[in-house]
Design a protein around this motif. Structure first.
Motif, PDB file in Angstrom:
ATOM      1  N   ASP A  60     -42.945 -25.867 -15.327  1.00 52.23           N
ATOM      2  CA  ASP A  60     -41.560 -25.679 -15.767  1.00 52.23           C
ATOM      3  C   ASP A  60     -40.703 -26.896 -15.453  1.00 52.23           C
ATOM      4  O   ASP A  60     -39.746 -27.197 -16.177  1.00 52.23           O
ATOM      5  N   SER A  64     -38.677 -28.158 -18.475  1.00 55.13           N
ATOM      6  CA  SER A  64     -37.321 -27.606 -18.465  1.00 55.13           C
ATOM      7  C   SER A  64     -36.311 -28.650 -18.906  1.00 55.13           C
ATOM      8  O   SER A  64     -36.503 -29.849 -18.712  1.00 55.13           O
ATOM      9  N   GLN A  66     -32.752 -28.024 -18.278  1.00 59.12           N
ATOM     10  CA  GLN A  66     -31.449 -27.622 -17.746  1.00 59.12           C
ATOM     11  C   GLN A  66     -30.687 -28.804 -17.159  1.00 59.12           C
ATOM     12  O   GLN A  66     -29.478 -28.923 -17.328  1.00 59.12           O
ATOM     13  N   GLU A  98     -33.138 -27.370 -10.599  1.00 63.53           N
ATOM     14  CA  GLU A  98     -33.706 -26.619 -11.730  1.00 63.53           C
ATOM     15  C   GLU A  98     -34.045 -25.193 -11.298  1.00 63.53           C
ATOM     16  O   GLU A  98     -33.730 -24.225 -12.004  1.00 63.53           O
ATOM     17  N   ARG A  99     -34.683 -25.061 -10.131  1.00 63.04           N
ATOM     18  CA  ARG A  99     -35.045 -23.729  -9.657  1.00 63.04           C
ATOM     19  C   ARG A  99     -33.800 -22.910  -9.328  1.00 63.04           C
ATOM     20  O   ARG A  99     -33.747 -21.704  -9.586  1.00 63.04           O
ATOM     21  N   SER A 102     -32.200 -21.757 -12.560  1.00 64.99           N
ATOM     22  CA  SER A 102     -33.006 -20.748 -13.257  1.00 64.99           C
ATOM     23  C   SER A 102     -32.784 -19.365 -12.662  1.00 64.99           C
ATOM     24  O   SER A 102     -32.711 -18.377 -13.402  1.00 64.99           O
ATOM     25  N   LYS A 338     -43.576 -15.491  -9.828  1.00 69.30           N
ATOM     26  CA  LYS A 338     -42.420 -16.329 -10.155  1.00 69.30           C
ATOM     27  C   LYS A 338     -41.569 -16.571  -8.917  1.00 69.30           C
ATOM     28  O   LYS A 338     -41.109 -17.707  -8.673  1.00 69.30           O
ATOM     29  N   LEU A 342     -40.628 -20.174  -7.273  1.00 70.82           N
ATOM     30  CA  LEU A 342     -39.254 -20.603  -7.052  1.00 70.82           C
ATOM     31  C   LEU A 342     -39.015 -20.977  -5.594  1.00 70.82           C
ATOM     32  O   LEU A 342     -38.371 -21.985  -5.287  1.00 70.82           O
TER      33      LEU A 342
END
Length: 366
Positions: A60, A64, A66, A98-99, A102, A338, A342
């Motif tokens: 990701d 990703s 973002q 990013e984490r 999310s 998940k 994270l």
């Protein structure tokens, strides 16, 4: 975007194009990796997975979109810091942000709301003005003159994103603007190194806050970094509190007196001595005497250091991100794998945190 992320991850790992190809056992050539980074090619799903494993990042992170880039990065570092190390730190920050973004998206929480969003950076022309800015912010946030229990907790309560990350020994912290994709508002982020004492982490967090409040706004013949130091010192050790503790003027200080007050305010002994000098409570000559005698090692070895106490505000450990992940997991908005990704923790540890050790062990014994 993928190419930029791949390049960041490669730099974070400290690898050249050839080095990454070697780590992949030459399943992909250095030339092909260069084309991925240049946006000329995109890898297959199997190569993407191999790249993420070789670089020890989640797929990701590579795909990703973002976070577009970090802007206005202000490092707190020493002169021996290297560009490669800075690149690794920046990649780690992007990964963490990013984490963070999310999980906020999963919980439908606004990312851009924080106490500084409508504040314009101020300009100062003296160290005394930097002190005044710190006093005014303490008053605005209704902190009074008492010691600050937790710098990290305070900024998280104000909507700031604070990260604690492993960094090279030459870096103690940074602040930056995170430019987001899709025209979304930029976010201020403060990062502190986990490799330093609690006293230094507290000071660094407020030093980086100073970069957000004062920014580059200094004029006249004053040192930019010393302005940030003065803000941090004033925020942690208000002048009125220092004078109440030590009086208006002192010719000498007791060693035990220094240790007691440094513990009370959660600062280093060296920072306390500099603060007393800045306020005119002690003179330059006496400060020099302290650092030549009983305080000669205080710049490198902390006397009577603050002890880490997990779960307390003085641990100076960011908590909001982890709390949000566990909230999402408990509400079944994300699955255990998940959450493990994270948090970057083993699934068993995350499961214990959700179920409790007794329930978790019973579940696995069935």
């Amino acid at each position: 975007m993928f190419g930029e992320r791949l390049k960041l991850a490669r730099k974070r790992a400290g690898l050249s194009l050839r080095g990454l190809a070697d780590r992949l056992d030459n399943k992909v050539s250095a030339q092909a990796i260069g084309k991925y980074e240049g946006g000329q090619m995109f890898p297959s799903s199997s190569v993407l997975l191999a790249l993420s494993e070789a670089l020890e990042v989640d797929p990701d992170f590579l795909t990703s979109a973002q976070v577009a880039e970090l802007c206005g990065v202000e490092f707190r570092k020493n002169a021996s810091s290297k560009a490669k190390e800075a690149a690794r730190v920046e990649a780690a920050v992007i990964d963490s942000v990013e984490r963070y973004l999310s999980i906020e998206a999963v919980l439908d929480l606004p990312s851009e709301s924080h106490a500084l969003e409508s504040r314009e950076p101020v300009t100062v022309s003296s160290y005394e003005e930097a002190e005044k800015v710190a006093d005014e912010l303490r008053a605005e946030w209704k902190l009074g003159l008492d010691p600050l229990p937790g710098a990290t907790k305070l900024l998280e309560e104000k909507g700031m994103k604070v990260l604690a990350l492993p960094m090279p020994s030459t870096f103690s912290g940074l602040t930056c603007e995170v430019k987001r994709s899709g025209g979304l508002p930029s976010l201020p982020v403060i990062v502190v190194s986990t490799g330093f004492s609690i006293e230094r982490r507290r000071f660094t967090i407020l030093h980086e806050l100073a970069h957000r409040i004062i920014g580059g706004g200094t004029k006249g013949n004053i040192d930019h970094e010393k302005v940030m130091h003065r803000f941090s010192s004033a925020f942690l050790m208000p002048a009125a509190s220092m004078r109440a503790e030590f009086g208006e003027s002192r010719h000498a200080l007791a060693y035990e007196e220094i240790k007691r007050v440094k513990q009370f305010f959660g600062v280093s002994a060296a920072a306390l001595i500099y603060r007393l000098r800045d306020l005119g409570i002690i003179r330059d000559g006496y400060m020099a005497y302290v650092f030549q005698t009983y305080g000669r090692n205080w710049r490198t070895v902390e006397p009577d250091p603050l002890q880490p106490q997990p779960g307390t505000v003085r641990a100076e450990q960011p908590e909001r991100f982890e709390r949000l992940v566990y909230r999402a997991l408990a509400e079944q908005l994300i699955a255990l794998p998940k959450a493990s990704t994270l948090l970057q923790k083993p699934m068993h540890d995350v499961e214990i945190a959700i179920r409790g050790p007794a329930v978790s062990d019973a579940y696995h014994s069935q």
